[in-house]
Write a protein that holds these residues in place. Structure first.
Motif, PDB file in Angstrom:
ATOM      1  N   ALA A   1      -6.863  15.342  45.311  1.00 31.61           N
ATOM      2  CA  ALA A   1      -5.438  14.865  45.237  1.00 31.61           C
ATOM      3  C   ALA A   1      -5.251  15.005  43.141  1.00 31.61           C
ATOM      4  CB  ALA A   1      -5.517  13.331  46.119  1.00 31.61           C
ATOM      5  N   LYS A   2      -6.240  14.701  42.886  1.00 34.79           N
ATOM      6  CA  LYS A   2      -6.143  15.105  41.884  1.00 34.79           C
ATOM      7  C   LYS A   2      -5.383  16.434  40.360  1.00 34.79           C
ATOM      8  CE  LYS A   2     -10.672  14.646  39.882  1.00 34.79           C
ATOM      9  NZ  LYS A   2     -12.178  14.835  39.521  1.00 34.79           N
ATOM     10  N   GLY A   3      -6.013  17.212  41.603  1.00 38.90           N
ATOM     11  CA  GLY A   3      -5.172  19.224  41.240  1.00 38.90           C
ATOM     12  C   GLY A   3      -3.555  18.185  41.645  1.00 38.90           C
ATOM     13  N   ILE A   4      -3.300  17.765  42.279  1.00 38.61           N
ATOM     14  CA  ILE A   4      -2.244  17.328  43.001  1.00 38.61           C
ATOM     15  C   ILE A   4      -1.608  16.531  41.340  1.00 38.61           C
ATOM     16  CG2 ILE A   4       0.005  16.584  44.490  1.00 38.61           C
ATOM     17  CD1 ILE A   4      -2.204  17.300  46.633  1.00 38.61           C
ATOM     18  N   LEU A   5      -1.393  15.382  41.340  1.00 33.96           N
ATOM     19  CA  LEU A   5      -1.065  15.332  40.491  1.00 33.96           C
ATOM     20  C   LEU A   5      -1.439  15.344  38.930  1.00 33.96           C
ATOM     21  CD1 LEU A   5      -3.212  11.241  41.216  1.00 33.96           C
ATOM     22  CD2 LEU A   5      -1.080  11.568  40.985  1.00 33.96           C
ATOM     23  N   MET A   6      -2.240  16.569  38.933  1.00 30.67           N
ATOM     24  CA  MET A   6      -2.563  17.094  37.071  1.00 30.67           C
ATOM     25  C   MET A   6      -1.383  17.955  36.828  1.00 30.67           C
ATOM     26  SD  MET A   6      -6.395  17.617  37.174  1.00 30.67           S
ATOM     27  CE  MET A   6      -6.787  18.791  35.908  1.00 30.67           C
ATOM     28  N   LYS A   7      -0.750  18.548  38.147  1.00 32.33           N
ATOM     29  CA  LYS A   7       0.327  19.088  38.115  1.00 32.33           C
ATOM     30  C   LYS A   7       1.053  19.342  38.352  1.00 32.33           C
ATOM     31  CE  LYS A   7       1.786  23.583  40.763  1.00 32.33           C
ATOM     32  NZ  LYS A   7       2.511  23.828  42.477  1.00 32.33           N
TER      33      LYS A   7
ATOM     34  N   LEU B   1      -0.605  15.213  34.610  1.00 26.67           N
ATOM     35  CA  LEU B   1      -1.644  14.215  33.165  1.00 26.67           C
ATOM     36  C   LEU B   1      -2.971  15.472  33.292  1.00 26.67           C
ATOM     37  CD1 LEU B   1      -1.386  11.605  35.609  1.00 26.67           C
ATOM     38  CD2 LEU B   1      -0.656  11.629  33.884  1.00 26.67           C
ATOM     39  N   THR B   2      -3.865  14.643  32.658  1.00 25.61           N
ATOM     40  CA  THR B   2      -5.039  14.971  32.516  1.00 25.61           C
ATOM     41  C   THR B   2      -6.440  14.721  33.180  1.00 25.61           C
ATOM     42  OG1 THR B   2      -6.731  13.023  31.517  1.00 25.61           O
ATOM     43  CG2 THR B   2      -5.081  15.137  29.899  1.00 25.61           C
ATOM     44  N   GLU B   3      -7.351  15.401  33.570  1.00 24.02           N
ATOM     45  CA  GLU B   3      -7.956  14.909  35.124  1.00 24.02           C
ATOM     46  C   GLU B   3      -8.102  13.914  34.374  1.00 24.02           C
ATOM     47  OE1 GLU B   3     -11.307  18.092  35.520  1.00 24.02           O
ATOM     48  OE2 GLU B   3     -11.905  16.328  37.189  1.00 24.02           O
TER      49      GLU B   3
ATOM     50  N   MET C   1      -5.547   7.141  40.462  1.00 25.74           N
ATOM     51  CA  MET C   1      -5.656   6.568  41.491  1.00 25.74           C
ATOM     52  C   MET C   1      -6.625   5.829  42.319  1.00 25.74           C
ATOM     53  SD  MET C   1      -6.232  10.186  43.727  1.00 25.74           S
ATOM     54  CE  MET C   1      -7.697  11.488  42.540  1.00 25.74           C
ATOM     55  N   ARG C   2      -7.416   5.808  41.000  1.00 22.42           N
ATOM     56  CA  ARG C   2      -8.922   4.121  40.647  1.00 22.42           C
ATOM     57  C   ARG C   2      -7.863   2.932  40.815  1.00 22.42           C
ATOM     58  NH1 ARG C   2     -13.779   2.370  38.270  1.00 22.42           N
ATOM     59  NH2 ARG C   2     -12.522   1.631  36.690  1.00 22.42           N
ATOM     60  N   LYS C   3      -6.849   2.625  39.730  1.00 21.15           N
ATOM     61  CA  LYS C   3      -5.796   1.496  39.257  1.00 21.15           C
ATOM     62  C   LYS C   3      -5.984   1.492  41.534  1.00 21.15           C
ATOM     63  CE  LYS C   3      -2.685   0.105  36.421  1.00 21.15           C
ATOM     64  NZ  LYS C   3      -1.895   0.310  36.482  1.00 21.15           N
ATOM     65  N   ALA C   4      -5.077   2.109  41.607  1.00 24.04           N
ATOM     66  CA  ALA C   4      -3.342   1.992  43.012  1.00 24.04           C
ATOM     67  C   ALA C   4      -4.679   2.103  44.178  1.00 24.04           C
ATOM     68  CB  ALA C   4      -3.419   3.780  42.893  1.00 24.04           C
TER      69      ALA C   4
ATOM     70  N   THR D   1      -1.285  14.278  51.915  1.00 28.90           N
ATOM     71  CA  THR D   1      -0.383  14.525  52.483  1.00 28.90           C
ATOM     72  C   THR D   1       1.554  14.114  52.664  1.00 28.90           C
ATOM     73  OG1 THR D   1      -1.324  12.808  54.471  1.00 28.90           O
ATOM     74  CG2 THR D   1       0.476  12.435  54.825  1.00 28.90           C
ATOM     75  N   ALA D   2       1.530  12.801  51.068  1.00 27.15           N
ATOM     76  CA  ALA D   2       3.220  12.715  50.477  1.00 27.15           C
ATOM     77  C   ALA D   2       3.650  14.381  49.818  1.00 27.15           C
ATOM     78  CB  ALA D   2       2.567  11.606  49.887  1.00 27.15           C
ATOM     79  N   SER D   3       2.875  14.774  49.418  1.00 27.03           N
ATOM     80  CA  SER D   3       2.551  16.312  48.835  1.00 27.03           C
ATOM     81  C   SER D   3       3.542  17.136  49.136  1.00 27.03           C
ATOM     82  CB  SER D   3       1.539  16.319  47.713  1.00 27.03           C
ATOM     83  OG  SER D   3       1.252  17.439  48.311  1.00 27.03           O
ATOM     84  N   ARG D   4       2.571  17.179  50.446  1.00 32.94           N
ATOM     85  CA  ARG D   4       2.403  18.003  51.543  1.00 32.94           C
ATOM     86  C   ARG D   4       4.203  18.012  52.570  1.00 32.94           C
ATOM     87  NH1 ARG D   4      -1.851  18.394  54.490  1.00 32.94           N
ATOM     88  NH2 ARG D   4      -0.789  16.658  56.333  1.00 32.94           N
TER      89      ARG D   4
END
Lengths: 212, 409
Positions: free
Chosen positions: A167-173, A177-179, A186-189, A206-209
């Protein structure tokens, strides 16, 4: 007598000081004679809180109601498989099971104790043998259960870590964002929604898919 | 060969016949083995006593051997299935009341799994609309072909086995009473218990499970993996003895003798007459009907019934995943695959000169209905009634598609 009434009775007070509550034992057996032999043996060994279930209907309910520390069942009783299924379905009713068999083959049965399979024997229900066996059943079960819980937890953590990385990879891309930023987002969410980090990660994946 | 006897556990069901015959008809002795057979009343006992070494091997549920290696039934103890003890032999039986209800929705005696399933599905919907409690179905053990066959059929017919009905475990000896007393509305069990419910006038056989999955795997000769390693000669001899016994059991000329033997209280302990009819695949479907022949209801040896296909182990695993008994992983699939041991079987029976498949796994294909000369519909191939194909190399997709199937209905 109800459980509350039983506990308030003088006999109960006599046998079991408040510091050490008595073991609650549930006997599952449709055979009246056999069940009463077992019940008498247990009472003579000092266990006063014994409930016998003969009616197999609503067994699960009965276990929940009786909330036993240990369940005793005759090894010859086919209903052992019913208990197996219940433990499979619900952790709530999972209890140490102590099995009695009226056979002379005690040496090999004791091998079962060492192997930790929870198969126990009291030859002819000698009362001096019941107590240590019941206690051993309980401690084995607890050790086994603890192990299983730890294993489940470790598995979950491992699983979560894989998801979080993905998920981190998805958000970064997707959001540039940085790692570190991706992780804290994500932690905040997760904190806001009061769910595990792994669950947030799964939602992102799932959402990204779906959005692809 | 070892001088002490091998101790084998079994559960009183018709398909313990091979193990009993291996002992009683001298097939074991011919291989230099002495056997001691011990009757057990529960599958959990079979598993535990194999684990602690009371039993060297046992008549065991195929999925039980897989579950033991996966550590999902109790503790993790690798077991192997050295051979299969037969194919098929189960049936789904319902109470008279439920049968009336199903018949009102289109079920007929001897109809296909699709027809019976559609009727059951409509009966269940009608009950739900009237606010009645869900139906209860029993099977004999959570890790059993019975559980998976029942669930497979229900799900394929749009009935979610975890939502639309209640599933419970009841040991075979109590099933007839449970049906009579309305404790359950139906059950899936091995022979001869469905026939006993019909004889007692309390049940109607909706389907032999061969109508759900023809030539489906059932019991195995199971033992601990480490025992198999340290007792290779004994195990090979046991496999040969049991394989020859299976061929004997499959021969109709021997059914009278076999039925008489199994009728003894120390074995199955039910009427020889019913056992003999069941051995021939002759089932009375309802208390009011005549007997009908179900082809290949229970195969002891024919159709390569003793070969422990890895695809069978993987199908059991796929069902464990499907019904959330275990999380899928490559490692777990490998454990399941390695539980069934065609290599050991092949080596053991080489000297018997019988045909043994060269492949370890096969694609489990769809049933092909063929009309024979008399105009009767017979099923030409093994396979699933709903036309699905199980490719053992593709368990994930198979489970994924199956999950979809329930979502759509």
């Amino acid at each position: 007598m109800t459980r509350a009434a039983e506990r308030a009775s003088p006999r109960f007070q006599l046998h079991c000081p408040m510091t050490e509550p008595p073991l609650r034992i549930l006997i599952v057996d449709q055979n009246v004679t056999r069940a009463s032999i077992l019940e008498d043996g247990l009472r003579e060994a000092g266990y006063t809180d014994v409930t016998v279930v003969r009616d197999m209907q609503n067994l699960m309910r009965r276990i929940v109601d009786a909330d036993p520390d240990v369940i005793c069942i005759d090894l010859e009783n086919p209903n052992r498989d019913v208990l197996e299924q219940m433990f499979q379905v619900s952790r709530l009713v999972r209890r140490p099971v102590c099995m009695f068999v009226d056979k002379s083959d005690t040496a090999s049965m004791e091998a079962a104790v060492d192997a930790g399979v929870g198969t126990y024997v009291v030859d002819g229900l000698k009362k001096e043998r019941i107590k240590p066996l019941i206690e051993m059943t309980m401690s084995r079960f607890k050790a086994f259960d603890r192990l299983r819980e730890e294993l489940d937890r470790t598995k979950q953590q491992l699983e979560d870590r894989k998801l979080v990385d993905k998920a981190k990879g998805i958000l970064m891309k997707e959001r540039g964002l940085t790692e570190e930023q991706a992780y804290s987002l994500m932690r905040k969410a997760a904190m806001n929604e009061n769910v595990r980090l792994g669950q947030i990660a799964q939602s992102i994946i799932t959402a990204s898919r779906l959005l692809k | 060969m070892s001088s002490s006897p091998l101790i084998l556990g079994f559960v009183p069901l018709l398909d313990c016949a091979t193990v009993v015959a291996a002992h009683e008809l001298g097939f074991a002795r011919a291989e230099g083995l002495e056997l001691t057979l011990v009757r057990e009343n529960s599958w959990a006992n079979i598993r535990d006593r194999v684990i602690v070494g009371h039993f060297d091997a046992a008549h065991m549920l195929g999925p039980m051997a897989v579950a033991s290696g996966l550590g999902i039934s109790h503790m993790t103890v690798p077991m192997i299935a050295a051979m299969s003890l037969g194919l098929g032999g189960n049936a789904i039986t319902v109470s008279k009341a439920l049968w009336r209800d199903m018949a009102a929705h289109g079920a007929t005696l001897g109809a296909t799994a699709a027809v019976q399933g559609a009727a059951l599905c409509n009966a269940i919907r009608a009950r739900a609309a009237r606010g009645l409690a869900p139906l209860t179905f029993a099977m004999v053990y959570p890790f059993s072909a019975h559980n998976y066959e029942l669930r497979y059929w229900l799900a394929a017919c749009g009935i979610d086995p975890d939502v639309d009905v209640r599933l419970t475990v009841i040991p075979p000896p109590f099933l007839v009473d449970a049906l009579r007393e309305g404790q359950v509305d139906g059950f899936c069990v091995g022979a001869p218990w469905s026939s006993l419910a019909v004889e007692a006038g309390v049940g109607t056989i909706v389907l032999p499970t061969t109508a759900i999955w023809r030539l489906s795997p059932e019991k195995v000769l199971g033992c601990r993996a480490d025992w198999a390693q340290t007792h290779t000669a004994e195990l090979a001899a046991l496999i040969r003895a049991t394989t020859r016994a299976a061929a004997w059991c499959d021969d109709a000329n021997n059914h009278a003798e076999l039925a008489k033997l199994l009728a003894e209280p120390r074995y199955v302990g039910v009427s020889a007459d019913i056992l003999q009819r069941t051995l021939a695949g002759t089932l009375r479907l309802s208390p009011e009907s005549d007997a009908t022949r179900v082809s290949d209801y229970l195969c002891f040896a024919r159709h390569g019934a003793n070969f422990p296909w890895k695809s069978h182990a993987l199908w059991f695993y796929s069902q464990m995943v499907r019904w959330k008994q275990v999380e899928p992983s490559k490692e777990r699939a490998d454990i399941a695959r390695s539980t069934f041991r065609p290599d050991i079987y092949r080596d053991a029976v080489r000297s018997l000169g019988i045909d043994v498949p060269l492949a370890d796994a096969k694609i489990e294909r769809t049933t092909e209905a063929i009309t024979d000369a008399k105009g009767e519909v017979v099923f030409g191939a093994e396979g699933f009634f709903d036309g699905k194909v199980f490719d053992p190399e593709n368990v994930d997709d198979y489970v994924g598609e199956a999950a979809q199937q329930l979502n759509e209905t």
